[in-house]
Design an enzyme around this catalytic site. Structure first.
Site, PDB file in Angstrom:
ATOM      1  N   GLY A  34       0.915  -1.199   0.080  1.00 39.12           N
ATOM      2  CA  GLY A  34      -0.046  -0.053   0.093  1.00 39.12           C
ATOM      3  C   GLY A  34       0.711   1.336   0.007  1.00 39.12           C
ATOM      4  N   SER A  35       0.190   2.349   0.092  1.00 44.56           N
ATOM      5  CA  SER A  35       0.857   3.763   0.160  1.00 44.56           C
ATOM      6  C   SER A  35      -0.370   4.867   0.370  1.00 44.56           C
ATOM      7  CB  SER A  35       2.009   4.155  -1.229  1.00 44.56           C
ATOM      8  OG  SER A  35       2.775   3.019  -1.131  1.00 44.56           O
ATOM      9  N   ASN A  36       0.386   5.823   0.501  1.00 43.35           N
ATOM     10  CA  ASN A  36      -0.234   7.196   0.494  1.00 43.35           C
ATOM     11  C   ASN A  36       0.589   8.250  -0.396  1.00 43.35           C
ATOM     12  OD1 ASN A  36      -2.415   6.526   2.358  1.00 43.35           O
ATOM     13  ND2 ASN A  36      -1.185   7.033   3.914  1.00 43.35           N
ATOM     14  N   ASN A  69      -4.381   3.893  -2.632  1.00 46.66           N
ATOM     15  CA  ASN A  69      -4.490   2.324  -3.241  1.00 46.66           C
ATOM     16  C   ASN A  69      -5.813   2.033  -3.686  1.00 46.66           C
ATOM     17  OD1 ASN A  69      -2.229   1.822  -0.692  1.00 46.66           O
ATOM     18  ND2 ASN A  69      -1.677   1.678  -2.679  1.00 46.66           N
TER      19      ASN A  69
END
Length: 762
Positions: free
Chosen positions: A205-207, A482
């Site tokens: 995931g990530s922002n 995501n």
């Protein structure tokens, strides 16, 4: 003859002054062990970066080479589960057979043999050559101190092919690598199906946020980078550096240890960040119609075509310490390998049917060129244009912004050319269901017209070209956590792209919703600064708690057995800070409520016309809700955890035998600072396993020295004997950042500046 010189002079030897083929770099270390590599050419730059990377993470690099060379079973035994992010193989043996199969195929070598732009550019080839030489030179000159491999026989010199194999493997973590167990065990009949281990889609995931000038206090760009990756996987470990070739390249950021350049970062005028495109399928399945009486022959346009049997052999350490060889057959088709299972979907290889997996990144060795193009981009427009030219990103969304306040988004990566019309014409019965559910096409492999289509602007056949992929430019902001491209900015939803690219009109993840709510709340009272962006990033607000606790507390007060739980929740700050009391209880409650309450969890259901604030209003009349709270109470008490225990007492990472408390929370709670461990019913929470890794908040202020702060949450070195094994982790625990030193004057002013000059003469 090769020699290396080490010194502490802050100067760079001119490439022209060195013998042909020689390498030279100056590595200047500032606070927290961050290296600033200065060199005169790309080969020397790679040499310096490789040397510095090995200094911090020699064992991680060695572990990765064990994985990609198919040698884990030889040194670590065949049965252990590999510590790796490059595949979902369940054992070292399965991992070795999968990667050795790739190596035996010569796929990487064939891609290397192609000239640019299909093969690596001259600059990438140079930086890879230097990187391998730098890692090797460090190992030759220094003793490894990390107990993870200090006395092990497997650390070895790095070759260029090791680097390229790592780059290639990174591209397929969402595709072939997720089916590694099935690929190495597939064979006809029920036994072959049973042999495959169930795996799930990658959950990396990530922002990322790119702010344009309309949303910032100074009218210039502002970038947030926040990739979420495993904390203990050596081949996905991020590491921070600053790379400079005067007049040609000057970029700072983080990349994966073991490969050169960087994935996320900035230069003097542009910053970029990215997220994994979790909702996009970078692969499809092809259903094969088998020839009667021959389960390894399939029909295409009515003509028989034999599967290619690959007998793959790996060396294995036996239980008695002796070494033997294990050979297993793999079956490949024109589309890709035969797989008997993908995620939760069984794909039985019967007398008349089998399934092959086609990966859009199987012909992609352009990742390093894509990242180098970002590092050299002048502004946001140039960055997006460059990504379209290279088409080397495997599975990433990119958000870019610049000093002029231009913010842009693009999902320009490898995606199979499967339009909705193509899927409607070619999907099998299974594919009709999986395509609607998750964008996975299962195409009819017996019909030539069902092969992937092609766009004229696509770099390789079978992929969508950049003009057919989502992009967006905004004056305010672009954000992704995501979910799909649909709500990169809720004020301008994107639609009209094929289902395989991602869904639209679907319920968004709590982390997406929480992040968008926090952004809009800040903008409702003013514009963003670097400091307010940092505060948002580490606010640790629990979005689901904000939506539910006001309804949950009155309901649970009617239950005497839940009196203590109600008191804890009513006084909780609804954050997941290390000092928050009640976050642990809510974490266990929401996991159980989500699993048992079903579609009646919310009174107000999701609606596509209001996707950020729906669903909402907890349905406390649903008996599963209070039952979930009761079960959570029982679970914590059984583990010996007080209901009001500070969150950080049980949300932690271990460094040097000490627990460092860590704030943040799982994505299902809508905590933007997503991070989490594993619950052990006998022990309670274990230490952190995955989540926030590298952070940057980059603000442009009109000069060529961006105002930026960074943080590498697990610190620069995996070596517990290093001074930089836990220093930034302790900062993370206290929500503190590192003031970045990008410009020359700031680097030279660093207290305790340590300079190492490395040369390799040939």
């Amino acid at each position: 003859m090769v020699a290396v010189a080490l010194a502490t002079a802050p100067a760079v030897t001119s490439a022209a002054a060195l013998p042909t083929g020689s390498l030279a770099a100056t590595i200047r270390y500032t606070e927290y062990g961050i290296p600033h590599v200065l060199a005169g050419d790309y080969a020397s730059l790679g040499f310096g970066q490789g040397y510095a990377a090995a200094r911090d993470n020699a064992c991680a690099i060695g572990q990765t080479m064990l994985t990609t060379s198919g040698r884990r079973s030889r040194h670590l035994g065949p049965d252990a589960r590999p510590v790796s992010g490059l595949s979902q193989a369940s054992t070292n043996l399965a991992s070795d057979l999968y990667f050795q199969g790739i190596n035996d195929s010569g796929a990487v070598e064939r891609l290397l043999a192609q000239p640019a732009p299909l093969g690596p550019s001259a600059d990438v080839r140079a930086v890879v050559r230097g990187y391998a030489a730098g890692v090797t030179e460090f190992l030759r000159r220094n003793r490894i101190t990390d107990p993870a491999c200090a006395d092990a026989p497997w650390p070895r010199a790095m070759t260029q092919i090791d680097v390229y194999r790592h780059l290639y493997a990174l591209g397929m973590v969402y595709g072939q690598a997720s089916a590694a167990d099935g690929i190495v065990s597939a064979r006809p009949g029920p036994a072959g199906t049973a042999a495959a281990q169930p795996v799930e889609d990658r959950n990396i995931g990530s922002n990322a946020i790119a702010f344009g000038g309309a949303a910032t206090a100074n009218g210039r760009g502002l970038s947030l980078g926040n990739p979420h990756l495993p904390w203990h996987a050596p081949d996905l470990r991020l590491w921070q550096s600053h790379l400079t070739i005067p007049g040609r390249l000057d970029a700072s950021g983080a990349g994966v240890v073991g490969v050169p350049l960087m994935w996320i970062g900035h230069n003097a005028t542009m910053a970029w960040s990215g997220t994994a495109a979790d909702n996009t399928r970078t692969y499809t399945l092809f259903q094969l119609r088998l020839a009667p009486g021959s389960p390894t022959t399939y029909l295409v346009d009515g003509k028989p075509e034999a599967m290619l049997r690959k007998d793959v052999s790996v060396t294995v350490r036996q239980s008695d310490g002796s070494v033997g060889t294990v050979t297993r057959a793999q079956w490949w088709t024109r589309y890709g390998p035969v797989v008997p299972r993908l995620g939760s979907t069984d794909l039985p290889w019967t007398a008349d049917t089998a399934y092959a997996l086609a990966d859009a990144n199987a012909a992609n060795l352009r990742l390093a060129d894509a990242t180098l193009r970002l590092m050299r981009s002048r502004d946001a427009r140039d960055a997006m244009h460059g990504l379209g030219e290279v088409q080397g990103l495997p599975w990433m969304n990119i958000m870019v912004t610049d000093g002029q306040g231009d913010a842009r988004y693009g999902q320009i990566h490898s995606i199979p050319h499967v339009t909705d019309a193509h899927a409607a014409a070619c999907n099998t019965e299974l594919g009709e269901r999986t395509f609607a559910e998750r964008g996975l096409a299962v195409l009819d492999g017996s019909r030539p017209e069902c092969a992937w289509g092609r766009d004229a602007d696509a770099r390789t056949p079978g992929l969508f070209g950049p003009a057919r992929l989502p992009t967006l430019t905004r004056a305010d902001y672009l954000a992704n956590s995501n979910d799909s491209y649909w709500l990169i900015n809720p004020a301008q939803p994107l639609t009209g792209y094929p289902r395989i690219v991602g869904p639209v009109g679907t319920e968004q993840k709590p982390r997406t919703r929480g992040g968008l709510v926090e952004i809009e709340q800040v903008l409702a009272h003013g514009r963003f600064t670097r400091e307010s962006l940092q505060d948002l990033m580490l606010s640790n607000r629990n979005h689901i708690a904000e939506l539910t606790v006001d309804d949950l507390v009155p309901a649970c007060r009617a239950e005497p057995d839940l009196a203590e739980a109600c008191t804890v929740l009513s006084t909780w700050d609804r954050q997941n800070d290390v000092s928050s009391r009640g976050a642990l209880l809510f974490d266990r409650f929401w996991l159980k409520a989500g699993a048992s309450a079903g579609p009646n969890l919310w009174l107000v259901p999701f609606t596509a016309s209001d996707p950020v604030t729906t669903p909402n209003t907890l349905n406390t009349a649903n008996p599963a809700v209070l039952r979930a709270l009761s079960d959570a109470v029982a679970e914590l008490r059984a583990a010996g955890i007080p209901l009001d225990a500070p969150f950080g007492d049980h949300h932690y990472v271990v460094r040097g035998g000490d627990r460092i408390p860590i704030g943040g929370g799982t994505a299902r709670l809508g905590v933007y600072n997503a991070i989490g461990g594993i619950w052990d019913p006998a022990k309670g929470y274990t230490e952190m396993q995955q989540g926030t890794t590298y952070l940057h908040a980059v603000a442009f202020d009109g000069d060529r020295c961006p105002d930026s702060a960074t943080l590498l949450t697990y610190s620069q070195s995996a070596d517990p004997t290093s001074a930089h094994h836990s220093d930034q982790t302790k900062l993370y625990s206290h929500k503190q950042w590192v003031t970045e030193r990008f410009c020359e004057r700031d680097i030279l002013a660093a207290p305790g500046l340590h300079v190492v000059h490395v040369r390799q003469y040939i």
